[in-house]
Design a protein around this motif. Structure first.
Motif, PDB file in Angstrom:
ATOM      1  N   MET A 134      32.898  18.755  39.450  1.00 42.68           N
ATOM      2  CA  MET A 134      31.569  19.234  39.156  1.00 42.68           C
ATOM      3  C   MET A 134      31.111  18.587  37.852  1.00 42.68           C
ATOM      4  O   MET A 134      31.882  18.481  36.908  1.00 42.68           O
ATOM      5  CB  MET A 134      31.609  20.762  39.014  1.00 42.68           C
ATOM      6  CG  MET A 134      30.307  21.338  38.602  1.00 42.68           C
ATOM      7  SD  MET A 134      30.228  23.137  38.290  1.00 42.68           S
ATOM      8  CE  MET A 134      31.457  23.846  39.288  1.00 42.68           C
ATOM      9  N   VAL A 135      29.888  18.131  37.811  1.00 44.78           N
ATOM     10  CA  VAL A 135      29.312  17.561  36.599  1.00 44.78           C
ATOM     11  C   VAL A 135      28.934  18.707  35.674  1.00 44.78           C
ATOM     12  O   VAL A 135      28.175  19.590  36.045  1.00 44.78           O
ATOM     13  CB  VAL A 135      28.080  16.697  36.921  1.00 44.78           C
ATOM     14  CG1 VAL A 135      27.470  16.143  35.649  1.00 44.78           C
ATOM     15  CG2 VAL A 135      28.444  15.580  37.872  1.00 44.78           C
TER      16      VAL A 135
ATOM     17  N   TYR B 127      37.339  19.247  37.008  1.00 48.61           N
ATOM     18  CA  TYR B 127      37.936  19.669  38.274  1.00 48.61           C
ATOM     19  C   TYR B 127      37.710  21.168  38.484  1.00 48.61           C
ATOM     20  O   TYR B 127      37.941  21.961  37.572  1.00 48.61           O
ATOM     21  CB  TYR B 127      39.430  19.346  38.264  1.00 48.61           C
ATOM     22  CG  TYR B 127      40.150  19.753  39.515  1.00 48.61           C
ATOM     23  CD1 TYR B 127      39.960  19.064  40.702  1.00 48.61           C
ATOM     24  CD2 TYR B 127      41.019  20.831  39.520  1.00 48.61           C
ATOM     25  CE1 TYR B 127      40.622  19.432  41.854  1.00 48.61           C
ATOM     26  CE2 TYR B 127      41.686  21.208  40.668  1.00 48.61           C
ATOM     27  CZ  TYR B 127      41.484  20.502  41.832  1.00 48.61           C
ATOM     28  OH  TYR B 127      42.129  20.874  42.967  1.00 48.61           O
ATOM     29  N   CYS B 128      37.283  21.548  39.681  1.00 53.40           N
ATOM     30  CA  CYS B 128      37.107  22.963  40.014  1.00 53.40           C
ATOM     31  C   CYS B 128      38.480  23.562  40.302  1.00 53.40           C
ATOM     32  O   CYS B 128      39.129  23.198  41.283  1.00 53.40           O
ATOM     33  CB  CYS B 128      36.194  23.122  41.225  1.00 53.40           C
ATOM     34  SG  CYS B 128      34.519  22.570  40.922  1.00 53.40           S
ATOM     35  N   ASN B 129      38.930  24.477  39.452  1.00 53.91           N
ATOM     36  CA  ASN B 129      40.274  25.020  39.581  1.00 53.91           C
ATOM     37  C   ASN B 129      40.302  26.478  40.020  1.00 53.91           C
ATOM     38  O   ASN B 129      41.364  27.101  40.021  1.00 53.91           O
ATOM     39  CB  ASN B 129      41.021  24.865  38.261  1.00 53.91           C
ATOM     40  CG  ASN B 129      40.331  25.563  37.109  1.00 53.91           C
ATOM     41  OD1 ASN B 129      39.265  26.125  37.271  1.00 53.91           O
ATOM     42  ND2 ASN B 129      40.934  25.509  35.944  1.00 53.91           N
ATOM     43  N   TYR B 130      39.180  27.045  40.382  1.00 52.26           N
ATOM     44  CA  TYR B 130      39.122  28.447  40.786  1.00 52.26           C
ATOM     45  C   TYR B 130      37.980  28.622  41.786  1.00 52.26           C
ATOM     46  O   TYR B 130      37.019  27.871  41.754  1.00 52.26           O
ATOM     47  CB  TYR B 130      38.895  29.334  39.552  1.00 52.26           C
ATOM     48  CG  TYR B 130      39.040  30.806  39.795  1.00 52.26           C
ATOM     49  CD1 TYR B 130      40.285  31.380  39.958  1.00 52.26           C
ATOM     50  CD2 TYR B 130      37.923  31.626  39.874  1.00 52.26           C
ATOM     51  CE1 TYR B 130      40.419  32.742  40.192  1.00 52.26           C
ATOM     52  CE2 TYR B 130      38.051  32.983  40.099  1.00 52.26           C
ATOM     53  CZ  TYR B 130      39.296  33.532  40.254  1.00 52.26           C
ATOM     54  OH  TYR B 130      39.437  34.872  40.485  1.00 52.26           O
ATOM     55  N   SER B 131      38.119  29.589  42.670  1.00 51.21           N
ATOM     56  CA  SER B 131      37.074  29.858  43.657  1.00 51.21           C
ATOM     57  C   SER B 131      36.740  31.337  43.670  1.00 51.21           C
ATOM     58  O   SER B 131      37.636  32.176  43.564  1.00 51.21           O
ATOM     59  CB  SER B 131      37.529  29.445  45.058  1.00 51.21           C
ATOM     60  OG  SER B 131      37.748  28.067  45.111  1.00 51.21           O
TER      61      SER B 131
ATOM     62  N   PRO C  67      33.005  27.247  44.489  1.00 52.61           N
ATOM     63  CA  PRO C  67      33.955  26.595  43.586  1.00 52.61           C
ATOM     64  C   PRO C  67      33.482  26.717  42.137  1.00 52.61           C
ATOM     65  O   PRO C  67      32.305  26.532  41.831  1.00 52.61           O
ATOM     66  CB  PRO C  67      33.964  25.141  44.047  1.00 52.61           C
ATOM     67  CG  PRO C  67      32.688  24.964  44.777  1.00 52.61           C
ATOM     68  CD  PRO C  67      32.279  26.296  45.310  1.00 52.61           C
ATOM     69  N   THR C  68      34.402  27.056  41.231  1.00 54.24           N
ATOM     70  CA  THR C  68      34.069  27.252  39.821  1.00 54.24           C
ATOM     71  C   THR C  68      35.122  26.589  38.934  1.00 54.24           C
ATOM     72  O   THR C  68      36.179  26.186  39.401  1.00 54.24           O
ATOM     73  CB  THR C  68      34.005  28.746  39.458  1.00 54.24           C
ATOM     74  OG1 THR C  68      35.281  29.337  39.706  1.00 54.24           O
ATOM     75  CG2 THR C  68      32.956  29.466  40.264  1.00 54.24           C
ATOM     76  N   ILE C  69      34.813  26.527  37.651  1.00 54.71           N
ATOM     77  CA  ILE C  69      35.745  26.043  36.643  1.00 54.71           C
ATOM     78  C   ILE C  69      36.086  27.222  35.746  1.00 54.71           C
ATOM     79  O   ILE C  69      35.196  27.849  35.180  1.00 54.71           O
ATOM     80  CB  ILE C  69      35.133  24.903  35.817  1.00 54.71           C
ATOM     81  CG1 ILE C  69      34.792  23.721  36.717  1.00 54.71           C
ATOM     82  CG2 ILE C  69      36.075  24.466  34.706  1.00 54.71           C
ATOM     83  CD1 ILE C  69      33.981  22.656  36.039  1.00 54.71           C
TER      84      ILE C  69
ATOM     85  N   ILE D 118      33.737  31.103  32.792  1.00 54.92           N
ATOM     86  CA  ILE D 118      33.609  30.642  34.170  1.00 54.92           C
ATOM     87  C   ILE D 118      32.322  29.831  34.286  1.00 54.92           C
ATOM     88  O   ILE D 118      31.250  30.306  33.933  1.00 54.92           O
ATOM     89  CB  ILE D 118      33.579  31.827  35.154  1.00 54.92           C
ATOM     90  CG1 ILE D 118      34.892  32.588  35.101  1.00 54.92           C
ATOM     91  CG2 ILE D 118      33.297  31.348  36.561  1.00 54.92           C
ATOM     92  CD1 ILE D 118      34.911  33.812  35.966  1.00 54.92           C
ATOM     93  N   THR D 119      32.440  28.600  34.769  1.00 50.66           N
ATOM     94  CA  THR D 119      31.300  27.722  34.957  1.00 50.66           C
ATOM     95  C   THR D 119      31.016  27.617  36.448  1.00 50.66           C
ATOM     96  O   THR D 119      31.899  27.284  37.234  1.00 50.66           O
ATOM     97  CB  THR D 119      31.595  26.317  34.387  1.00 50.66           C
ATOM     98  OG1 THR D 119      32.021  26.457  33.033  1.00 50.66           O
ATOM     99  CG2 THR D 119      30.362  25.442  34.444  1.00 50.66           C
TER     100      THR D 119
END
Length: 92
Positions: free
Chosen positions: A1-2, A20-24, A56-58, A81-82
């Protein structure tokens, strides 16, 4: 994700930050389903959780932050959380 704004050229190219998206985050809804009928021909319902969507989140974690002007800085865990800003994530 940008995760950064890309507004102007830097050395002839547009540059941004990708992470990198590491959480959902999953969203569930309760749905009633007819399981059967009783002796008087009335429906018997069962409540089931159904998955509606996944975003998908960061997820970032900070142990220590010195951002206050207090005499004593306490160690407070901070979770950040992004989430992408688009139509699909606004529905949740």
């Amino acid at each position: 994700m940008v995760t950064s704004d890309i507004l102007e050229m830097c050395v002839g190219k547009y540059k941004g930050t990708l992470e990198y998206c590491n959480y959902s985050i999953a969203r569930y809804e309760l749905e009633e389903i007819i399981v059967g009928y009783d002796k008087m021909d009335r429906p018997i319902y069962e409540t089931v959780e159904t998955l509606v969507g996944v975003i998908p989140t960061i997820l970032k974690y900070k142990d220590f932050s010195i951002s206050s002007n207090e005499a004593v800085n306490l160690n407070e865990p901070i979770y950040e959380i992004t989430v992408r800003d688009n139509e699909a994530s606004k529905e949740y």
